[in-house]
Design an enzyme around this catalytic site. Structure first.
Site, PDB file in Angstrom:
ATOM      1  N   CYS A 417      -6.199  69.179  15.350  1.00  0.00           N
ATOM      2  CA  CYS A 417      -7.450  68.447  15.381  1.00  0.00           C
ATOM      3  C   CYS A 417      -7.613  67.594  16.634  1.00  0.00           C
ATOM      4  O   CYS A 417      -8.687  67.523  17.213  1.00  0.00           O
ATOM      5  CB  CYS A 417      -7.593  67.600  14.138  1.00  0.00           C
ATOM      6  SG  CYS A 417      -6.285  66.393  13.929  1.00  0.00           S
ATOM      7  N   HIS A 461      -6.682  62.701  10.658  1.00  0.00           N
ATOM      8  CA  HIS A 461      -7.566  63.660  11.292  1.00  0.00           C
ATOM      9  C   HIS A 461      -8.279  62.973  12.465  1.00  0.00           C
ATOM     10  O   HIS A 461      -8.417  61.755  12.480  1.00  0.00           O
ATOM     11  CB  HIS A 461      -8.588  64.153  10.258  1.00  0.00           C
ATOM     12  CG  HIS A 461      -9.402  65.312  10.720  1.00  0.00           C
ATOM     13  ND1 HIS A 461      -8.839  66.449  11.227  1.00  0.00           N
ATOM     14  CD2 HIS A 461     -10.734  65.529  10.723  1.00  0.00           C
ATOM     15  CE1 HIS A 461      -9.795  67.312  11.524  1.00  0.00           C
ATOM     16  NE2 HIS A 461     -10.965  66.768  11.232  1.00  0.00           N
ATOM     17  N   ASP A 477     -17.401  67.802  13.872  1.00  0.00           N
ATOM     18  CA  ASP A 477     -15.969  68.044  13.700  1.00  0.00           C
ATOM     19  C   ASP A 477     -15.634  69.408  14.261  1.00  0.00           C
ATOM     20  O   ASP A 477     -15.856  70.427  13.627  1.00  0.00           O
ATOM     21  CB  ASP A 477     -15.588  67.969  12.228  1.00  0.00           C
ATOM     22  CG  ASP A 477     -14.081  67.966  12.056  1.00  0.00           C
ATOM     23  OD1 ASP A 477     -13.375  68.206  13.057  1.00  0.00           O
ATOM     24  OD2 ASP A 477     -13.622  67.725  10.936  1.00  0.00           O
TER      25      ASP A 477
END
Lengths: 664, 307
Positions: A417, A461, A477
């Site tokens: 991520c 995250h 995202d």
């Protein structure tokens, strides 16, 4: 007083040491090692005295010991007025007291101190195992106190039995006081250790940080919702916003942290909140992080004391989270907030900042995108498409060189991520769109029929936010473009093979264990909810629920009624156990018989043996003779020959007699 | 067993008329391996009782009349040089018998008294540096005159404690007295008595005493009784643990004599005045030695059934 001057019973000494050991054991991990040694030495000396090999130390040695201890403390802790040095001071004085443990008074003093030392455990930890251990300590210390009575009271079973009995009697009182005792806030604050290693997300992000976090399954947050629950793809718990990139590391940048003059609004929100109710209400319980940032969905507001709000829609705590901390949050999703003011020049330049050089391919690619598509969202869509086509989501990306963004985007194309978020923001900024990296947690696991959401460290995250004129900050995202299941189902299903691969025991693969762990977490959660975080608000709530209305009279009644009832119970128990419990059944039956005879006019004299009494009855009331004789014979057999049959017979005889009587 | 005991009691009863209770007490005392002190006026039959017991139980019997000029050697024995062998030879004193009647023990000097009492306690005698065991069984029946009579040295409490029981005989009943007047000669009767058992049988019976069962309830009672003697303001000193054990043991023997395998409170009550009477006193000077009445009073204050 004369009693307290007495020497302490010899055999109780081991009890005192056991109690001390139990009280000190949890501290041993926190205290400097020499304190442990000092305790062992003091105990050794005292035991030598006990065995008659040595005298108690004289004044000089005691003074020397005190001086050494104070010196040791001064060397071990540079700051005096903090929690650890104070606990250490307590432990040391407790230890040195052993060198003058002579009279019973000394023993009492030492043991009362032991209660206090045992209680300091809860300053650091308040979990169920610690509470349980605290209870064990209290039992042991009370047993040691019980052992001071002398005359074989130090025998383990007697001392422990007495201690357990005493404490069992104290439990109702404890519960009552727990509920009723006014909860004052701390009168003064003792600075806690600030040098403890902080866990979880840090104030900067470089490649590999989040992969590191993904190896830990420690709980980070527990979130209980009051009302609607956001869908999984909305569960982004924002903690930090990174706006500053130096080519390798993303960080908050200067002037964001309140210590560097960052703006935080404590109390009522500065930005006006919409009149419509918040979409989500929830309570977050955060594990200690030793940092100040809290986690919430955008855009949050909290009424909890000591929680403030930053301009970038985060929550901050006034003091770092050293202990588990619970806060109430209300969240309005950004789309519901209506018109947004324009981005200030300062903010715009901050969120467009890029390092002076490096990553030329990315810059060129972004500018090309920009030239082709004037629309911000179109640029974003293109970049995400690029990710979607070629990239691989992995917990073990290859190492990156100096131009990390270039290498990631055009060569390795494998990442986690942080790579996606970092490169996305870099590209957007290069394309002239204000963007920033947001770090926090995403997702969570339901526990106990959706009672609360458990968010663990591996749910950490990083994602991005871009500024769209007229609409404000929008969450993007990039990870979702590559691995949608990471967002929907969490890391475990997204990286099934790689998930927690390095752990020594891959226990997470055993589903029963996972379930057990979740249950244990739930028990802990409820413990925290009902016991540890029982503050004055909750107390008022509970009392209101019980009493209807909190008034001094009602509280007094609430205390007095159970207390009176308990005392009555004790009284009746004493009466009952005193009068009949110790008597064997045969004697009890015979007493009954004697009472009946007394009603009939013939009272047995205290020293009169059953047989003599029977003889007298026969002389005075011949018609009763045969029955009385049979009863006496049965009683003698039952009581003195210990014949079970005779006891039954005696019972039977008495019952028959009751049926037959009526003639007196 | 039961029959044997009743025969023994009856045999002695023929010599000592109307004193069945005292005879049984004396027998209980011997069965529980204790020594007996008989205290009464002269001429009440103390010697007769001792003699009859020895006769019926088939024990070797010696009698010593204590006087104020007696020496320990008169009881224990002396070593005498024998010219023939050129060696000292020990001549056993009267203490080397199975049943020793120490008549009027309180007329001898304390030195002699204590020599005997030591032998009673240890069941052995040390003379000339050599320890000699006394025969088994070994009993001492001592008689003494009431203390107010002239020419007596009171036995100290510690030595009284060595006697399991102290009994008094008392005047005979009218019928017994009349029988005496009518020419029944106790001495002739005594001579006619045949041994019913011997020393070995007696020892077996002594072992049986230990097997008499004492239930929890009964032990409770004994405990309360003993506690009461220790706590009652009427009592200057309470019953010692030795006294309490003696009480239990004597009560067992009493139960055995009455053919029971377990103890009843009556057994305890029956032997209590004899066992505790000489161990307790109220402390006031005039009451010295009047423990028996005190014990009976205390006994009626303790409830048999419960606290």
């Amino acid at each position: 007083m004369s009693q307290s001057r007495e020497m302490l019973p010899r055999e109780s000494l081991l009890w005192i040491f056991a109690a001390q050991f139990a009280a000190l054991l949890p501290q041993f991990a926190l205290l400097p090692l020499w304190i442990v040694c000092a305790w062992a030495f003091a105990v050794y000396w005292r035991l030598e005295v006990y065995r008659g090999r040595r005298d108690l130390p004289g004044r000089t040695i005691k003074l020397l010991a005190v001086a050494l201890a104070v010196g040791g403390l001064a060397l071990s802790y540079r700051r005096w007025f903090a929690l650890e040095p104070m606990v250490a001071l307590l432990a040391v004085s407790f230890t040195l007291k052993n060198l003058e443990l002579v009279s019973r008074r000394d023993a009492f003093l030492s043991l009362l101190l032991a209660y206090f030392v045992a209680a300091t455990l809860f300053v650091f930890e308040q979990t169920i195992p610690h509470a349980f251990y605290g209870a064990v300590c209290v039992v042991l210390i009370t047993a040691a106190l019980a052992a001071q009575q002398g005359s074989s009271s130090a025998r383990p079973r007697r001392a422990l039995g007495l201690s357990l009995r005493l404490l069992a009697q104290a439990v109702p009182l404890m519960l009552l006081l727990f509920i009723v005792m006014p909860r004052l806030g701390p009168l003064w604050a003792v600075p806690q250790n600030t040098d403890g290693a902080s866990t979880g997300i840090s104030d900067s992000m470089s490649p590999g940080d989040f992969a590191q976090l993904s190896k830990s399954d420690k709980p980070a947050l527990r979130i209980a919702f009051d009302g609607p629950v956001p869908p999984p793809e909305q569960r982004y718990w924002r903690g930090l916003v990174y706006s500053d990139f130096d080519g390798r590391r993303w960080s908050q940048g200067f002037g964001v942290d309140p210590r560097e003059g960052g703006r935080v609004s404590w109390g009522p929100p500065q930005q006006p909140l919409p009149a419509v109710g918040p979409r989500y209400r929830y309570r977050v319980i955060q594990e200690p992080t030793h940092n100040r940032w809290l986690f919430a969905m955008a855009r949050p507001h909290s009424d909890t004391d000591g929680v403030g709000e930053t301009p970038d829609d985060r929550l901050l705590k006034k003091a770092p989270v050293y202990n588990r901390f619970a806060y109430e949050v209300r969240t309005w999703p950004r789309e519901t907030l209506g018109a947004v003011p324009d981005l200030s020049d300062f903010e715009r330049s901050r969120n467009l900042q890029l390092p002076g050089g490096g990553n030329p391919r990315t810059r060129a690619w972004a500018q090309e995108l920009r030239a082709k598509n004037p629309d911000t969202e179109e640029i974003s869509r293109r970049i995400l498409q690029f990710y979607n086509r070629r990239f691989v989501y992995t917990l073990k990306p290859p190492a990156l060189g100096a131009d990390s963004v270039d290498e990631f985007l055009f060569e390795s194309q494998q990442g986690f991520c942080e790579h996606f978020a970092g490169s996305y923001v870099f590209a957007m900024r290069a394309a002239g769109v204000p963007a920033r990296v947001v770090a926090g947690y995403q997702g969570g696991e339901w526990v106990a029929q959706e009672e609360y959401l458990l968010v663990r460290e591996y749910d950490a995250h990083a994602w991005a936010e871009i500024w769209i004129p007229g609409r404000g900050w929008r969450r993007v995202d990039p990870t979702a473009a590559v691995s949608p299941e990471r967002i929907r189902d969490g890391l475990r299903s997204a990286a099934a093979e790689e998930f927690m691969q390095d752990s020594l025991f891959p226990l997470h693969r055993i589903s029963v264990l996972n379930r057990l762990r979740l249950q244990w977490d739930m028990i802990n959660y409820r413990w925290y909810q009902s016991v540890v975080s029982f503050d004055s608000d909750r107390q008022r709530g509970l009392l209101q629920r019980i009493l209807g209305e909190v008034s001094p009279l009602r509280i007094a009644l609430f205390i007095a009624v159970p207390l009176g009832a308990a005392l009555l119970c004790v009284l009746s128990w004493l009466w009952w156990s005193g009068c009949s419990r110790r008597l064997p059944p045969a004697s009890r039956l015979y007493r009954k018989f004697c009472r009946r005879m007394a009603r009939a006019g013939i009272e047995r004299r205290p020293g009169e043996a059953p047989r003599d009494f029977a003889r007298r009855v026969r002389a005075e009331k011949p018609h009763l003779g045969p029955m009385v004789e049979r009863i006496t014979a049965a009683f003698e057999k039952a009581a003195y020959c210990e014949d079970q049959e005779a006891e039954k017979q005696l019972r039977r005889l008495l019952r028959q007699w009751r049926v037959a009587d009526g003639w007196w | 067993m039961q029959k044997l005991i009743s025969h023994i009691v009856a045999d002695i009863g023929r010599v000592l008329l109307g004193k069945e209770h005292q005879v049984k007490l004396a027998l209980a005392c011997l069965l529980s391996r204790g020594h007996l002190l008989i205290e009464d006026l002269p001429g009440m039959g103390k010697t007769t009782l001792a003699h009859a017991l020895a006769q019926v139980l088939g024990l070797s019997y010696k009698r010593v009349q204590f006087t104020s000029d007696m020496l320990p050697a008169d009881i224990l024995g002396v070593s005498i040089f024998e010219r023939d062998s050129g060696q000292f030879r020990f001549h056993e004193g009267p203490v080397f018998s199975q049943l020793l009647l120490a008549d009027e023990i309180n007329r001898s000097s304390p030195k002699t008294q204590s020599a005997l009492l030591e032998a009673m306690e240890e069941r052995q005698v040390s003379v000339d540096g050599e320890t000699r065991p006394l025969p088994e069984p070994f009993f001492v029946i001592a008689t003494q005159n009431p203390l107010h009579q002239s020419g007596t040295f009171a036995l100290p409490e510690s030595q009284l404690d060595r006697f399991l029981m102290r009994i008094g005989l008392g005047y005979p009943t009218r019928e017994a007295e009349r029988a005496l007047f009518n020419g029944v000669d106790p001495r002739a009767q005594l001579r006619q008595l045949q041994p019913r058992i011997d020393g070995a049988t007696l020892q077996k019976m002594q072992r049986l005493v230990g097997q008499v069962k004492a239930s929890e309830s009964l032990l409770d009672y004994v405990e309360r009784l003993v506690q009461h003697t220790r706590q009652s303001p009427e009592c200057a000193v309470g019953l010692s643990p030795r006294g309490a054990l003696a009480l239990l043991h004597a009560a067992r023997a009493w139960a055995l004599i009455h053919g029971r395998g377990h103890l009843l409170p009556e057994d305890v009550q029956a032997v209590l005045p004899a066992v505790a009477g000489h161990r307790l006193h109220s402390g006031s000077q005039g009451d010295w030695g009047d423990g028996t009445h005190l014990v009976e009073r205390l006994m009626h204050q303790v409830d048999i059934i419960a606290a």
